[in-house]
Enzyme design. Structure first.
Site, PDB file in Angstrom:
ATOM      1  N   THR A  32       0.842  -1.205   0.000  1.00 16.16           N
ATOM      2  CA  THR A  32       0.000   0.000   0.000  1.00 16.16           C
ATOM      3  C   THR A  32       0.869   1.244   0.000  1.00 16.16           C
ATOM      4  O   THR A  32       0.566   2.233  -0.674  1.00 16.16           O
ATOM      5  CB  THR A  32      -0.948  -0.001   1.214  1.00 16.16           C
ATOM      6  OG1 THR A  32      -1.664  -1.232   1.241  1.00 16.16           O
ATOM      7  CG2 THR A  32      -1.936   1.149   1.137  1.00 16.16           C
ATOM      8  N   ASP A 217      -4.796  -2.581  -7.138  1.00 17.59           N
ATOM      9  CA  ASP A 217      -4.374  -3.288  -5.925  1.00 17.59           C
ATOM     10  C   ASP A 217      -5.032  -4.670  -5.888  1.00 17.59           C
ATOM     11  O   ASP A 217      -6.099  -4.875  -6.465  1.00 17.59           O
ATOM     12  CB  ASP A 217      -4.798  -2.472  -4.704  1.00 17.59           C
ATOM     13  CG  ASP A 217      -4.146  -2.957  -3.421  1.00 17.59           C
ATOM     14  OD1 ASP A 217      -3.199  -3.755  -3.493  1.00 17.59           O
ATOM     15  OD2 ASP A 217      -4.605  -2.535  -2.342  1.00 17.59           O
ATOM     16  N   GLU A 218      -4.409  -5.623  -5.194  1.00 12.67           N
ATOM     17  CA  GLU A 218      -4.960  -6.983  -5.003  1.00 12.67           C
ATOM     18  C   GLU A 218      -5.371  -7.608  -6.340  1.00 12.67           C
ATOM     19  O   GLU A 218      -6.452  -8.181  -6.479  1.00 12.67           O
ATOM     20  CB  GLU A 218      -6.160  -6.950  -4.043  1.00 12.67           C
ATOM     21  CG  GLU A 218      -5.889  -6.344  -2.682  1.00 12.67           C
ATOM     22  CD  GLU A 218      -5.057  -7.233  -1.761  1.00 12.67           C
ATOM     23  OE1 GLU A 218      -4.534  -8.272  -2.240  1.00 12.67           O
ATOM     24  OE2 GLU A 218      -4.917  -6.900  -0.579  1.00 12.67           O
ATOM     25  N   ARG A 587      -0.269 -14.005   8.992  1.00 15.49           N
ATOM     26  CA  ARG A 587      -0.955 -12.998   9.834  1.00 15.49           C
ATOM     27  C   ARG A 587      -0.176 -12.782  11.123  1.00 15.49           C
ATOM     28  O   ARG A 587      -0.369 -11.775  11.799  1.00 15.49           O
ATOM     29  CB  ARG A 587      -2.374 -13.461  10.208  1.00 15.49           C
ATOM     30  CG  ARG A 587      -3.368 -13.702   9.090  1.00 15.49           C
ATOM     31  CD  ARG A 587      -3.434 -12.604   8.069  1.00 15.49           C
ATOM     32  NE  ARG A 587      -2.533 -12.888   6.959  1.00 15.49           N
ATOM     33  CZ  ARG A 587      -2.080 -11.982   6.097  1.00 15.49           C
ATOM     34  NH1 ARG A 587      -2.413 -10.720   6.247  1.00 15.49           N
ATOM     35  NH2 ARG A 587      -1.287 -12.322   5.100  1.00 15.49           N
TER      36      ARG A 587
END
Length: 694
Positions: A32, A217-218, A587
């Protein structure tokens, strides 16, 4: 812009402004930051007009955050950049060209519930029963087709079965009605601009000229429609920068195609590829484990996450006896961790299916660990569970009007609001329960279902009663007919309820709806945890994507759960399950726990489980393994077959002495005198001791 704070690879991605660029951004690698700095760099250093920049992301929240970050870098100049989701951008195109799409200027966007209402009406117009042909299921198929750019006229080629032919009729009528009502649905926001561009080259050219710089993005999460829209607009100037990670493509079930990111270099010749492999999130040990696992996928672009972070603790692997042991272990570890200045908010428990949360929630309630279920309701607050419990309450007590009102037309059985109002009025006038005043169809058919279930309960176990309720009320059939992912999750939760009754029977040896409902209310109404702000997060691995936590527990690492049973036959599906596990691993910032069980009670069946194949891919050098020392044998709750006879005295560990009134192969019915009550018990449960003749 503080470009000096970017690492060399991030700078390379920011400075590469001309031509197609694929940025393969590993988990926690600052993608990002790269995207926002690249947009700012184009405007501030390359003097690109903000109107010429199109930045696409997947959620309104992500788009808002991206815009805020660009604002913080270049101020008011960011106002004129088109930063939005694909659907918002599609809406803009339709709004600017509505007349070419045979719409009026004041067209409406039909939401999901409006679409389903329209499909119900179409089914009735076609003399088809909406209770049999699920409107939700049909809407799901129409949506999938639109996202694959298959129009109602093209769907004819795929309509082979009777079901497909019905969907075709509805799809065609649905589109006609939308046009007639000057409306579009959510999926049209992607499909209609693409059809417009393919039919009208001048319009396409206008948008190609306008948006000379495109950033997505993504990109690994794009479906066919999103991929095609990007390719069409970017095909002239080819200043297309896509950022993503094929190793985190976990949404094929909603149309995402990981091949889009793998094929970028074919779609845009001479594309530059930059790998962002430096991770700022996790310890070295966690990243080494992630790399070890994901390298087993063959359909991927090679990359290897590295970090300057500390080595960190080894990954803890605990093999529990059963799901309760697994949950108790998690609760115990969280209590230890939370005493070491790690807050509950820094901890997440991840699982493959929503149904797995039940055992964890129950352990947390007992241990008073505050928690929140992300992306779903807590198990006992889910609609389908409340519906099922309402049936059980009504079977136990037909005077429970609240339970009756919840389930009398659920699933739909033609008992509308007017009929229910009439019943309520009649009950009020006669000072009776609603159940007592039911005398005519279709309400009488509902009453007959409840009476049948009462008879079944009298002769069977609670778990067998649940099976009968699910089958005879239509709860299962109604959800199966929906043919949606949401319905599949609800089905899993309903089937998991059998695990609750099974565990209750195993623990207590009692076949008592009264006792069961009382225990259930104590668990489901636990209020003491709800005031806490600092809570452990419980969620599926799918819901965890994009998040990070200091401590992560991944549960249920067994064949048939992770990897999921539906994904074990096809190598492509198995690779997606591995990507999902990889997302779960990445994560974690500091501590990672991997857990499985020797036996698991899931969907009412206790099964011996094989360790997930993914465990062997983690690497022994990175694991501290602990195996529960005891052996779990479900049969140890029961004696070998004991003869019981009417009139014999038994002692029950909870109810005391009682006399056998009835018995059969499975149960004994016993009357207890202090206080007087009759209970149906599981015949050979160890809570019962035979004392002899009265």
């Amino acid at each position: 812009m503080e470009l000096d704070k970017l690492n060399n690879k991030q700078k390379e991605a920011v400075f590469c402004t001309e031509g197609p660029l694929l940025v393969l951004a590993g988990a926690g690698s600052g993608k990002t930051r790269v995207l926002t700095h690249k947009i700012a760099y184009l405007i501030d250093r390359k003097n690109v007009n903000p109107f010429s920049i199109l930045a696409i992301t997947f959620t309104n929240k992500a788009a808002k955050e991206m815009k805020e970050r660009v604002f913080s870098l270049i101020g008011e100049r960011a106002r004129d950049i088109q930063i939005s989701t694909y659907h918002s951008f599609g809406y803009k195109i339709i709004r600017e060209n509505y007349w070419l799409l045979k719409l009026d200027k004041n067209f409406n966007i039909m939401d999901e519930s409006d679409s389903i209402t329209l499909i119900k009406k179409i089914l009735k117009d076609l003399n088809l029963d909406p209770n049999h042909y699920s409107p939700k299921g049909i809407k799901n198929i129409i949506s999938n087709n639109k996202n694959e750019l298959i129009t109602s006229s093209q769907y004819i080629k795929y309509a082979n079965t009777e079901w497909d032919k019905i969907v075709l009729k509805v799809y065609q009528k649905y589109q006609e009605t939308l046009l007639k009502n000057n409306a579009v649905d959510f999926d049209d926001l992607l499909m209609m601009p693409i059809l417009l561009f393919k039919d009208n080259k001048e319009v396409l050219k206008k948008y190609q000229e306008k948006y000379q710089y495109i950033l997505v993005d993504e990109y690994q999460d794009t479906n066919e429609a999103q991929y095609t829209l990007t390719k069409l607009i970017g095909s002239k100037y080819k200043n297309v920068c896509v950022v993503g990670d094929g190793d985190q493509c976990i949404y094929s079930w909603r149309g995402a195609n990981y091949r889009n990111i793998l094929n970028f270099e074919k779609d845009f010749s001479n594309a530059k590829v930059i790998l962002l492999e430096k991770n700022y999130r996790s310890t070295k040990n966690i990243l080494d484990v992630a790399n070890n696992v994901i390298k087993n996928n063959s359909k991927r672009k090679d990359k290897n996450l590295v970090t300057d972070n500390v080595l960190g603790s080894k990954i803890k692997y605990f093999q529990a006896l059963d799901e309760k042991d697994e949950s108790n272990y998690i609760a115990g570890e969280i209590k230890k961790i939370s005493n070491k200045s790690i807050s509950y908010d820094d901890i997440a428990v991840l699982y493959r299916t929503n149904a797995q949360s039940r055992a964890i929630e129950e352990s947390f309630m007992v241990e008073k660990i505050p928690y929140k279920v992300i992306g779903s309701f807590s198990f006992y607050n889910r609609k389908e569970i409340k519906d099922l419990v309402a049936y059980l309450k009504l079977i136990y007590n037909e005077k429970d009007d609240i339970a009756l009102l919840r389930c009398i037309n659920n699933p739909k059985r033609g008992i509308g609001a007017k009929k229910i109002a009439n019943l309520m009025e009649k009950a009020e006038q006669n000072q009776k329960s609603i159940y007592d005043v039911i005398e005519s169809n279709p309400e009488l058919e509902f009453k007959e279902i409840i009476e049948t279930l009462k008879e079944i309960y009298a002769k069977n176990s609670l778990t067998e009663l649940i099976e009968a309720v699910l089958e005879k009320t239509g709860l299962i059939t109604g959800l199966e007919n929906e043919r949606t992912l949401e319905a599949d999750i609800r089905l899993e939760n309903l089937r998991e309820f059998k695990s609750i009754t099974k565990a209750f029977e195993e623990k207590n040896g009692i076949i008592s709806l009264e006792e069961f409902l009382m225990e259930l209310s104590l668990v489901s109404n636990s209020e003491e945890l709800k005031e806490e702000n600092d809570k452990v997060s419980l969620m599926t691995m799918h819901a965890a994507k994009g998040l990070e936590f200091k401590v992560v527990f991944i549960t249920g690492l067994e064949e048939g759960i992770t990897p999921h049973i539906n994904a074990m036959d096809l190598s492509e599906d198995l690779e997606e399950e591995r990507r999902l596990f990889y997302v779960g691993i990445t994560r974690a910032k500091e501590l990672l726990y991997l857990l499985n069980t020797k036996t698991r009670l899931l969907f009412g069946d206790r099964r011996s489980n094989i360790e997930s194949r993914f465990i062997s891919e983690v690497g022994e050098d990175f694991i501290e393994k602990e195996i529960a020392s005891k052996t779990f044998d479900n049969d140890n709750l029961f004696y070998d077959n004991v003869d019981f006879n009417i009139g014999e005295v038994i002692n029950h560990e909870k109810f005391g002495e009682g006399i056998i009134q009835e018995y059969d192969d499975k149960f004994i019915t016993v009357s207890f005198s202090y206080p007087y009550m009759t209970k149906k018990l599981m015949k050979n449960h160890k809570s019962i001791i035979k004392l002899g003749k009265n």
